[in-house]
Design a protein around this motif. Sequence first.
Motif, PDB file in Angstrom:
ATOM      1  N   THR A 227      -8.118  24.473 -15.657  1.00 22.05           N
ATOM      2  CA  THR A 227      -7.949  22.991 -16.335  1.00 22.05           C
ATOM      3  C   THR A 227      -8.195  22.869 -17.238  1.00 22.05           C
ATOM      4  OG1 THR A 227      -8.621  22.755 -13.820  1.00 22.05           O
ATOM      5  CG2 THR A 227      -9.965  20.914 -15.209  1.00 22.05           C
ATOM      6  N   VAL A 228      -7.596  21.742 -17.772  1.00 21.85           N
ATOM      7  CA  VAL A 228      -7.995  22.134 -19.241  1.00 21.85           C
ATOM      8  C   VAL A 228      -8.993  21.103 -19.698  1.00 21.85           C
ATOM      9  CG1 VAL A 228      -6.829  21.770 -21.427  1.00 21.85           C
ATOM     10  CG2 VAL A 228      -5.809  23.591 -19.914  1.00 21.85           C
ATOM     11  N   ARG A 229      -9.858  20.771 -20.700  1.00 23.43           N
ATOM     12  CA  ARG A 229     -10.641  19.691 -20.536  1.00 23.43           C
ATOM     13  C   ARG A 229     -10.639  19.372 -22.971  1.00 23.43           C
ATOM     14  NH1 ARG A 229     -15.137  21.223 -19.274  1.00 23.43           N
ATOM     15  NH2 ARG A 229     -14.782  19.613 -17.121  1.00 23.43           N
ATOM     16  N   LEU A 230      -9.672  18.674 -23.202  1.00 27.32           N
ATOM     17  CA  LEU A 230      -9.464  18.909 -24.502  1.00 27.32           C
ATOM     18  C   LEU A 230     -10.809  17.497 -25.908  1.00 27.32           C
ATOM     19  CD1 LEU A 230      -7.180  19.231 -26.928  1.00 27.32           C
ATOM     20  CD2 LEU A 230      -6.068  17.600 -26.703  1.00 27.32           C
ATOM     21  N   LEU A 231     -11.648  18.364 -26.083  1.00 23.95           N
ATOM     22  CA  LEU A 231     -12.157  17.594 -27.335  1.00 23.95           C
ATOM     23  C   LEU A 231     -11.088  17.484 -28.821  1.00 23.95           C
ATOM     24  CD1 LEU A 231     -15.302  19.466 -27.082  1.00 23.95           C
ATOM     25  CD2 LEU A 231     -14.192  17.860 -25.303  1.00 23.95           C
ATOM     26  N   ALA A 232     -10.716  15.804 -28.480  1.00 26.49           N
ATOM     27  CA  ALA A 232      -9.615  15.228 -29.324  1.00 26.49           C
ATOM     28  C   ALA A 232     -10.809  14.749 -30.837  1.00 26.49           C
ATOM     29  CB  ALA A 232      -8.785  15.334 -28.625  1.00 26.49           C
TER      30      ALA A 232
END
Length: 413
Positions: A227-232
């Motif tokens: 499960t991926v969370r991207l801080l963009a």
Amino acid sequence: MRIVLGVGGGIAAYKVASLLRLFTEAGHNVTVIPTEASTRFVGTATWEALSGNPVSNSVFDDVHQVNHVRLGHEADLVVVAPATADLLAKAATGQAGDLLTNTLLMAHGPVLFAPAMHTEMWQHAATRANVDTLRTRGAAVLEPATGRLTGADSGPGRLPEPEVIFEAAMALVEGQADYQLPLAGRTVTISAGGTREPLDPVRFLGNRSSGKQGVALAVAARNAGATVRLLAAHMEVPPPAGVEVVAVETALQLREAALAAAADSDVVIMSAAVADFRPAAVSDTKIKKRDDSADPIITLVRNPDILHELVELRNAVGPAGRYQLIVGFAAETGDSQGDVLAYAEAKLERKGCDLLVVNHVGSDKVFGQDTNSVVILSRSGSEPQEASGTKTEVSTAIISRISFELNHVSPRA
């Protein structure tokens, strides 16, 4: 490529039509096998029209072709979406009551399950045991997406988006994803892009980061089952499908987002190019250039060391907390005082992270390019690992190394 697409009896079956379209438009020959229950949601005429092939869910149709044996033998890939709790249970226990379950027993190639069900069903011990059994036998089982479910409920259990399933299936066939999805059940937070520090409403201090490497890492982690969370931060490329995106601009915003995200993350990868300094004061109005004015003097102050702070936060939890692996990135240039690796090894020691991914940067290197060459340093004492090629290939190597560290290297206090 010959693909068997099994369709389970859940309301998410309607989204599988888009997945079928992705497969056929990529030139693959797809045979759709819906379960009897799934035809209550999407009829066989839809699958025949979109696939161009006849559709059946009975072992007694076209008996002379022995479809219950032939389809599994001939398939280069079997994808089941939505994989309901019932279908996962039948597959795990080797049942063969219809054409799809027979085909699963006969499959010689890779098998990918894309689950969709209510949260309580997904989290039930029976379902988790079935998923573990299938993965142990070599099947790939994606983690479901989190979000709005049937009715008013929300949580993990949504069918992953068709693009996510398609990319995971292609990665599985091409050998870029482990059949057992080594990061399944893990939450991975990744920072990407470059921060921007405002000088006034129209100007900022920034850097050359495009976000390509961070996005490639997000795709590789997602394909490995995480499960991926991207801080963009600022990126020149769009975020990938199937990941949670948290938009940030400044280093201070990234710090706040990273500290919050780390609370439930098994892995934190700080690949963003974070500004070391920011203006001490930000003008509310545009700084004017006037002929009778002196040149402006801009005072800079240090930004917080987010990577070091994450390590300190992790270490403060101590052995009682869940082990968390933290990965830093070092974009370095050598000088008369030392080469790139010398500076990187010192940074690894100073930051205290578990892995440090090092690349040699310059005006024509790394930033904005589609290729990269890195060295992965580890606090575990392992030999430095080199990886080069496209940023997708480099990301696959990095995620593989992270998986190895999580599963084979003892946690450090």
